[in-house]
Design a protein around this motif. Sequence first.
Motif, short mmCIF file in Angstrom:
data_model
loop_
_atom_site.label_atom_id
_atom_site.label_comp_id
_atom_site.label_asym_id
_atom_site.label_seq_id
_atom_site.Cartn_x
_atom_site.Cartn_y
_atom_site.Cartn_z
N LEU A 40 -15.83 -3.88 4.14
CA LEU A 40 -16.59 -3.00 4.94
C LEU A 40 -15.96 -2.66 6.15
CD1 LEU A 40 -19.55 -1.61 5.31
CD2 LEU A 40 -19.87 -3.65 6.64
N HIS A 41 -15.98 -1.23 6.47
CA HIS A 41 -15.60 -0.72 7.69
C HIS A 41 -16.79 0.15 8.05
CE1 HIS A 41 -13.57 1.24 10.83
NE2 HIS A 41 -14.13 2.32 10.81
N ALA A 42 -17.29 0.00 9.11
CA ALA A 42 -18.58 0.69 9.83
C ALA A 42 -18.56 1.05 10.98
CB ALA A 42 -19.80 -0.27 9.68
N ASP A 43 -18.53 2.33 11.30
CA ASP A 43 -18.40 2.85 12.88
C ASP A 43 -19.71 3.12 13.00
OD1 ASP A 43 -18.35 4.81 14.83
OD2 ASP A 43 -16.37 5.57 14.06
N LEU A 44 -20.32 2.15 14.20
CA LEU A 44 -21.57 2.20 14.61
C LEU A 44 -21.79 2.82 15.83
CD1 LEU A 44 -21.63 -1.82 14.59
CD2 LEU A 44 -22.23 -0.32 12.66
N GLY A 45 -20.99 3.74 16.20
CA GLY A 45 -21.36 4.87 17.38
C GLY A 45 -20.98 4.07 18.50
N ASP A 46 -20.70 4.99 19.77
CA ASP A 46 -20.67 4.36 21.09
C ASP A 46 -19.43 3.62 21.31
OD1 ASP A 46 -22.86 5.90 21.91
OD2 ASP A 46 -24.32 4.33 21.52
N GLY A 47 -18.41 3.72 20.14
CA GLY A 47 -17.17 2.87 20.45
C GLY A 47 -17.33 1.44 19.48
N ASP A 48 -18.60 1.13 19.13
CA ASP A 48 -18.83 -0.15 18.37
C ASP A 48 -18.19 -0.06 16.91
OD1 ASP A 48 -20.05 -0.74 20.62
OD2 ASP A 48 -21.93 -0.76 19.75
N ILE A 49 -17.62 -1.07 16.15
CA ILE A 49 -17.07 -0.97 15.12
C ILE A 49 -17.25 -2.61 14.39
CG2 ILE A 49 -14.97 -0.88 13.90
CD1 ILE A 49 -15.46 1.76 14.46
N LEU A 50 -17.56 -2.39 13.09
CA LEU A 50 -17.83 -3.63 12.44
C LEU A 50 -16.66 -3.54 11.20
CD1 LEU A 50 -18.95 -6.36 11.68
CD2 LEU A 50 -20.69 -5.14 10.20
N GLU A 51 -15.80 -4.69 11.09
CA GLU A 51 -14.65 -4.70 10.09
C GLU A 51 -15.13 -6.10 9.50
OE1 GLU A 51 -11.86 -2.85 7.99
OE2 GLU A 51 -12.86 -1.85 9.63
N ILE A 52 -15.15 -6.15 7.93
CA ILE A 52 -15.38 -7.09 7.45
C ILE A 52 -14.51 -7.42 6.09
CG2 ILE A 52 -17.10 -8.69 6.03
CD1 ILE A 52 -19.21 -7.42 7.57
N VAL A 53 -13.78 -8.57 5.97
CA VAL A 53 -12.93 -8.66 4.51
C VAL A 53 -13.43 -10.00 4.15
CG1 VAL A 53 -10.83 -9.10 3.48
CG2 VAL A 53 -11.09 -7.20 5.15
N ALA A 54 -14.26 -10.20 2.97
CA ALA A 54 -14.48 -11.36 2.65
C ALA A 54 -13.76 -11.66 1.12
CB ALA A 54 -16.15 -11.35 2.16
N ALA A 55 -13.16 -12.63 0.77
CA ALA A 55 -12.35 -12.85 -0.31
C ALA A 55 -12.21 -14.24 -0.82
CB ALA A 55 -10.70 -12.26 0.14
N ARG A 56 -12.22 -14.28 -1.99
CA ARG A 56 -11.58 -15.54 -2.66
C ARG A 56 -10.18 -15.43 -3.28
NH1 ARG A 56 -15.20 -16.32 -6.87
NH2 ARG A 56 -16.77 -17.41 -5.75
N SER A 57 -9.24 -16.52 -2.78
CA SER A 57 -7.85 -16.31 -3.18
C SER A 57 -7.64 -16.76 -4.54
CB SER A 57 -7.04 -17.35 -2.13
OG SER A 57 -5.95 -17.42 -2.67
N THR A 58 -6.48 -16.33 -5.22
CA THR A 58 -6.16 -16.94 -6.33
C THR A 58 -5.30 -18.06 -6.45
OG1 THR A 58 -4.13 -15.10 -6.41
CG2 THR A 58 -6.16 -14.40 -7.32
N ARG A 59 -5.07 -18.48 -5.31
CA ARG A 59 -4.13 -19.81 -4.97
C ARG A 59 -4.80 -20.92 -5.64
NH1 ARG A 59 -0.55 -19.27 0.45
NH2 ARG A 59 0.60 -17.27 -0.28
N PRO A 60 -4.26 -21.85 -6.08
CA PRO A 60 -4.90 -23.10 -6.65
C PRO A 60 -5.59 -23.77 -5.44
CG PRO A 60 -2.76 -23.02 -7.68
CD PRO A 60 -2.86 -21.88 -6.86
N GLY A 61 -6.70 -24.35 -5.82
CA GLY A 61 -7.52 -25.08 -4.55
C GLY A 61 -8.29 -24.00 -3.73
N LEU A 62 -7.54 -22.87 -3.25
CA LEU A 62 -8.42 -21.91 -2.65
C LEU A 62 -9.35 -21.05 -3.66
CD1 LEU A 62 -5.95 -20.42 -0.04
CD2 LEU A 62 -7.68 -22.02 0.34
N ASP A 63 -9.10 -21.16 -4.84
CA ASP A 63 -9.81 -20.32 -5.94
C ASP A 63 -11.06 -21.01 -6.21
OD1 ASP A 63 -8.70 -22.27 -7.27
OD2 ASP A 63 -7.79 -21.31 -9.00
N ARG A 64 -11.21 -22.37 -5.76
CA ARG A 64 -12.51 -23.02 -5.84
C ARG A 64 -13.62 -22.94 -4.65
NH1 ARG A 64 -11.92 -27.00 -10.26
NH2 ARG A 64 -9.84 -27.25 -10.63
N LEU A 65 -12.99 -22.21 -3.69
CA LEU A 65 -13.87 -22.22 -2.47
C LEU A 65 -14.78 -20.76 -2.63
CD1 LEU A 65 -11.23 -23.03 0.33
CD2 LEU A 65 -12.95 -24.43 -0.30
#
Length: 464
Positions: A323-348
């Motif tokens: 997500l990239h959200a321009d909230l106005g007045d110079g406020d910004i929200l940036e989100i990256v949410a991800a599950r990795s493909t690497r063994p071990g991390l893919d279980r999280l």
Amino acid sequence: MSARGTVFRETLLGRVRLDGEDRERPVRLDLVARADAVVLPHRTTRAELTGRVRIAGRADDAEAAGELEIAPLTRRRIRYRLTFTLEGRRLELDGWKSLTPARPVTSMTVLPYSLYEKGRPAGSGTLRFPLGTQLLPFLASFRFPRPSTPDPGRHLAPRWVGEPGRTEVWYTTLTDPATGTGVWLHHEVVAPTDGSAAHAHGWAAVFPQDGPVRHARFGPVPVTESPDGFTADGVRVAPGTLSGSAGPVTWSLTETPQGAPVHTFPRWSWRHPWLPASHMLPASRCRYTGTVRYGDEELRLDDAFGASARIYGHGNAQRWGWLHADLGDGDILEIVAARSTRPGLDRLPPLVFLRLLHGGRTWPRRAERTAVGWAGAGRFTADLALPRWQVTGRAGLRRIRVTVTQPPERTLALDYTDPDGSAAVCRNSESADAEITLERWWGRWRPEAHWRLAGTAHAEVGER
């Protein structure tokens, strides 16, 4: 090393008697001061003041602005000059704390002031700094940032130096304020894991408010070396410029950066690519001018808002949301949410990286806080279902809830191929909706800010 500045917050409470009234009214000022130098007692420092002025029953102006003069030894005063709106009238608050060694506490906490309208008296009163409730928040608010002129161009230079198994992305998303049309430009270099020749490709997509999504691809073509950005088959990304064509879509845009870089992932992960991927914005927000033509239609952009971003890593996640959200007045929200493909991390569950720029500050202070919490506890959570997905979490005295809606008719599905040849699909909308609620703990959870974006949020969910 460059000189540092000073940023701090201050709350003042008191009373005012407006001209023409026979009683006093309560007043509250919530201010943010920003100076280009470190505040020291032996010199005079001037700071920019912004904030909110509330006068019970008469005024509530969240866009007050002015100047603060801090001169405790040189002039023995701290002077406040602040302009705000009261029922359509522009008033100026002018007052100062007169510092004296005989009454150090009182002189540092009591602010007599007068109000003026076009130079004529309009009222007077006294404000006080409440030591009992505000001293600790005041001291904790001090920051000493390095003032710098943003140079997003240095973040556009390619990271890839020829090693196999890597992917590098330059992408831009923007919204035309006149028509509500969203635009997505994606540029990518893929170096296959098997050591075969790298290739460049990408696409352009247009999201009209009143019609179907249009898109077209370019490439794949051999990689062309470019020291300052991306070049392939007539498509160009360079500091301040985006141009090219993909099938019936052509574009020529000027990009004007506004704001400092934002590292969505920990800053070190961009310098040292040890994680599966890293994500950052060369500038927190940008403005765009130019044209985008698609089919028989032409979109003329004038001061459109959006941002460019960079990704460097080993390929796409198992599942991700952005997500990239321009909230106005110079406020910004940036989100990256991800599950990795690497063994071990893919279980999280998906790891959440969230950066909120609000009121001149970035929350949480450390990028990894939302992903790893404290020893694994307190991580932010993400539910990446479509058409509606959500991110929630708490850090320190604040908590946030973000709900993103990607209507199917405004969402485009595109496929990706990773360096190892595996496939992924993303579902992207540059005209998504978002609702963001920020709360702060003051004995109980109380609303601090709320934003609702209708068709101007940039978002996507990807999966394998």
